[in-house]
Design an enzyme around this catalytic site. Structure first.
Site, PDB file in Angstrom:
ATOM      1  CG  ASN A   7      -1.844   1.139   1.308  1.00  0.00           C
ATOM      2  OD1 ASN A   7      -1.457   2.264   1.035  1.00  0.00           O
ATOM      3  ND2 ASN A   7      -3.077   0.890   1.683  1.00  0.00           N
ATOM      4  CG  ASP A   9      -3.037   4.688   0.347  1.00  0.00           C
ATOM      5  OD1 ASP A   9      -2.931   4.583  -0.886  1.00  0.00           O
ATOM      6  OD2 ASP A   9      -3.988   4.204   0.997  1.00  0.00           O
ATOM      7  CG  HIS A  10       1.234   5.271   4.845  1.00  0.00           C
ATOM      8  ND1 HIS A  10       0.446   6.018   5.684  1.00  0.00           N
ATOM      9  CD2 HIS A  10       0.752   4.011   4.904  1.00  0.00           C
ATOM     10  CE1 HIS A  10      -0.467   5.242   6.236  1.00  0.00           C
ATOM     11  NE2 HIS A  10      -0.304   4.016   5.774  1.00  0.00           N
ATOM     12  NE  ARG A  18       8.103  21.248   2.131  1.00  0.00           N
ATOM     13  CZ  ARG A  18       9.414  21.384   2.363  1.00  0.00           C
ATOM     14  NH1 ARG A  18      10.221  21.660   1.360  1.00  0.00           N
ATOM     15  NH2 ARG A  18       9.902  21.263   3.592  1.00  0.00           N
ATOM     16  CG  HIS A  47      -8.165   4.478   0.222  1.00  0.00           C
ATOM     17  ND1 HIS A  47      -8.419   4.418   1.576  1.00  0.00           N
ATOM     18  CD2 HIS A  47      -9.330   4.868  -0.346  1.00  0.00           C
ATOM     19  CE1 HIS A  47      -9.676   4.753   1.807  1.00  0.00           C
ATOM     20  NE2 HIS A  47     -10.247   5.037   0.658  1.00  0.00           N
ATOM     21  NE  ARG A  49      -9.321   9.467   3.269  1.00  0.00           N
ATOM     22  CZ  ARG A  49      -9.960   8.874   4.282  1.00  0.00           C
ATOM     23  NH1 ARG A  49      -9.575   7.683   4.697  1.00  0.00           N
ATOM     24  NH2 ARG A  49     -10.950   9.482   4.903  1.00  0.00           N
ATOM     25  NE  ARG A  53      -7.563  11.848   5.202  1.00  0.00           N
ATOM     26  CZ  ARG A  53      -8.163  11.241   6.232  1.00  0.00           C
ATOM     27  NH1 ARG A  53      -7.541  10.310   6.900  1.00  0.00           N
ATOM     28  NH2 ARG A  53      -9.377  11.583   6.587  1.00  0.00           N
ATOM     29  CG  HIS A  54      -3.453   9.179   1.272  1.00  0.00           C
ATOM     30  ND1 HIS A  54      -4.224   8.516   0.357  1.00  0.00           N
ATOM     31  CD2 HIS A  54      -3.791   8.672   2.493  1.00  0.00           C
ATOM     32  CE1 HIS A  54      -4.988   7.637   0.990  1.00  0.00           C
ATOM     33  NE2 HIS A  54      -4.766   7.721   2.286  1.00  0.00           N
ATOM     34  CD  GLU A  74      -7.008   0.092   0.688  1.00  0.00           C
ATOM     35  OE1 GLU A  74      -7.146   1.186   1.257  1.00  0.00           O
ATOM     36  OE2 GLU A  74      -6.218  -0.755   1.073  1.00  0.00           O
ATOM     37  CB  THR A 104     -18.632  -3.024  11.777  1.00  0.00           C
ATOM     38  OG1 THR A 104     -17.235  -3.250  11.619  1.00  0.00           O
ATOM     39  CG2 THR A 104     -19.374  -3.488  10.558  1.00  0.00           C
ATOM     40  CB  THR A 105     -18.421  -2.077  16.894  1.00  0.00           C
ATOM     41  OG1 THR A 105     -18.666  -3.411  16.495  1.00  0.00           O
ATOM     42  CG2 THR A 105     -19.695  -1.418  17.360  1.00  0.00           C
ATOM     43  CD  GLU A 155      -7.248  -5.756   2.853  1.00  0.00           C
ATOM     44  OE1 GLU A 155      -7.324  -5.609   1.621  1.00  0.00           O
ATOM     45  OE2 GLU A 155      -6.558  -5.019   3.592  1.00  0.00           O
ATOM     46  CG  HIS A 196      -5.497  -1.187   9.303  1.00  0.00           C
ATOM     47  ND1 HIS A 196      -5.649  -0.089   8.490  1.00  0.00           N
ATOM     48  CD2 HIS A 196      -5.313  -0.698  10.537  1.00  0.00           C
ATOM     49  CE1 HIS A 196      -5.585   1.008   9.208  1.00  0.00           C
ATOM     50  NE2 HIS A 196      -5.378   0.671  10.464  1.00  0.00           N
ATOM     51  N   GLY A 197      -2.217  -2.481   9.825  1.00  0.00           N
ATOM     52  CA  GLY A 197      -1.402  -2.544  11.047  1.00  0.00           C
ATOM     53  C   GLY A 197      -0.412  -3.694  11.073  1.00  0.00           C
ATOM     54  N   GLY A 218       1.213  -1.393   4.295  1.00  0.00           N
ATOM     55  CA  GLY A 218       1.719  -0.090   3.883  1.00  0.00           C
ATOM     56  C   GLY A 218       2.634   0.562   4.892  1.00  0.00           C
ATOM     57  CG  HIS A 219       2.413   3.233   9.002  1.00  0.00           C
ATOM     58  ND1 HIS A 219       3.217   2.973  10.085  1.00  0.00           N
ATOM     59  CD2 HIS A 219       2.314   4.582   8.921  1.00  0.00           C
ATOM     60  CE1 HIS A 219       3.568   4.113  10.639  1.00  0.00           C
ATOM     61  NE2 HIS A 219       3.034   5.097   9.963  1.00  0.00           N
TER      62      HIS A 219
HETATM   63  N1  PXP Z   1      -5.839  -2.704   3.928  1.00  0.00           N
HETATM   64  C1  PXP Z   1      -6.740  -1.682   3.893  1.00  0.00           C
HETATM   65  C2  PXP Z   1      -8.129  -1.984   3.473  1.00  0.00           C
HETATM   66  C3  PXP Z   1      -6.344  -0.382   4.234  1.00  0.00           C
HETATM   67  O1  PXP Z   1      -7.237   0.618   4.182  1.00  0.00           O
HETATM   68  C4  PXP Z   1      -4.995  -0.148   4.583  1.00  0.00           C
HETATM   69  C5  PXP Z   1      -4.530   1.242   4.873  1.00  0.00           C
HETATM   70  O2  PXP Z   1      -5.095   1.739   5.996  1.00  0.00           O
HETATM   71  C6  PXP Z   1      -4.109  -1.228   4.623  1.00  0.00           C
HETATM   72  C7  PXP Z   1      -4.558  -2.497   4.283  1.00  0.00           C
HETATM   73  C8  PXP Z   1      -2.676  -1.050   5.003  1.00  0.00           C
HETATM   74  O3  PXP Z   1      -2.586  -0.721   6.340  1.00  0.00           O
HETATM   75  P1  PXP Z   1      -1.172  -0.316   6.948  1.00  0.00           P
HETATM   76  O4  PXP Z   1      -0.767   0.962   6.306  1.00  0.00           O
HETATM   77  O5  PXP Z   1      -1.461  -0.183   8.403  1.00  0.00           O
HETATM   78  O6  PXP Z   1      -0.212  -1.419   6.641  1.00  0.00           O
END
Ligand code: PXP
Length: 246
Positions: A7, A9-10, A18, A47, A49, A53-54, A74, A104-105, A155, A196-197, A218-219
């Site tokens: 991913n 996006d970051h 900048r 993604h 959005r 934003r990115h 995404e 969802t919660t 996913e 995610h994470g 991604g991150h």
């Molecule tokens: N999967 C989805 C659906 C996401 O929206 C994201 C980004 O938030 C990721 C995976 C990647 O998450 P991360 O940047 O925490 O690795």
């Protein structure tokens, strides 16, 4: 073989910090995507959005033209973005929540509460030859809804697992939920991705989840690239400064 979708996006987040609104700037997420592919990534995830934003519109078109693997787009289930996806023709779209009422919660898409609207978008994407994935919490009712609306993939949202990673009991609970959801989804004929994470610490534990096809990360990758790449970046700058004569 477990596949990796990176991913990017970051990378765009750093650029936008900048160069927002200037239609240019570094770092370039498309250049980053090509490096990821050359390093063996199986796909690129971006993604677009609604608030831009990115990732920007120009990024997704350039990605579509230049990447050689698979584009996982995404997106929120919003008319403007759906129209872009149908023209862009990524290999797969992953429908994600952007507004509070779609969540969802646990933070995934509310497939149960948005069954009709998601089914319609799923059909439109499939008719255009695009596969559909739903980013959902590891919740049996959401998995059931994903199957009912005809998605090819889910996913699994690994955010809660990642967040509780340092608390053994909570981590194991989250892991069990992921394992159960993956088994249920597989039994219903869904293919299972996760993301995610995820990072270099928690990934080995995620190996306990069965039936995984692809991880979207991604991150942690972009973060590691900053530290592992800094040495070369500083040396390159010092080399340019070396020729200064006062
Ligand atoms: N999967 C989805 C659906 C996401 O929206 C994201 C980004 O938030 C990721 C995976 C990647 O998450 P991360 O940047 O925490 O690795």
């Amino acid at each position: 073989m477990l596949k990796l979708g990176v991913n990017i996006d970051h990378v765009a987040t750093v650029r936008e910090a900048r160069y927002r609104g200037q239609g240019r700037g570094e770092p370039d997420p498309v250049a980053a995507a090509l490096v990821c592919e050359a390093a063996g990534a199986h796909g690129i995830t971006a993604h677009l959005r609604e608030d831009r934003r990115h990732i920007q519109d120009r990024d997704v078109w350039r990605l579509r033209e230049s990447i050689k693997t698979r584009l996982n787009f995404e997106m929120a289930n919003a008319p403007e973005i759906v129209a872009i996806a149908l023209k862009l023709k990524p290999e797969i779209v992953c429908l994600v929540p952007e507004r509070r009422q779609e969540v969802t919660t646990e933070g995934g898409l509310d497939a149960v509460g948005n069954l009709e609207a998601l089914t319609e978008t799923r059909k439109r994407m499939n008719d255009a030859g695009i596969e559909v994935s739903l980013f959902i919490a590891p919740d049996p009712t959401q998995v059931e809804a994903a199957a009912r609306l005809g998605a090819q993939f889910i996913e699994l949202h690994t955010g809660a697992f990642a967040e509780h990673f340092d608390q053994k009991q909570a981590r194991n609970q989250e892991l069990e939920r992921l394992v159960a959801a993956a088994k249920q989804a597989h039994g219903l004929g869904l293919k299972v991705n996760a993301g995610h994470g995820l990072n270099y610490q928690n990934l080995p534990v995620l190996h306990l989840v069965p039936h995984l096809v692809e991880l979207n990360i991604g991150h942690s990758i972009v973060s590691r690239a900053i530290t592992t790449g800094l040495s070369v970046a500083v040396k390159d700058m010092l080399a340019l400064m070396e020729t200064y004569r006062n």
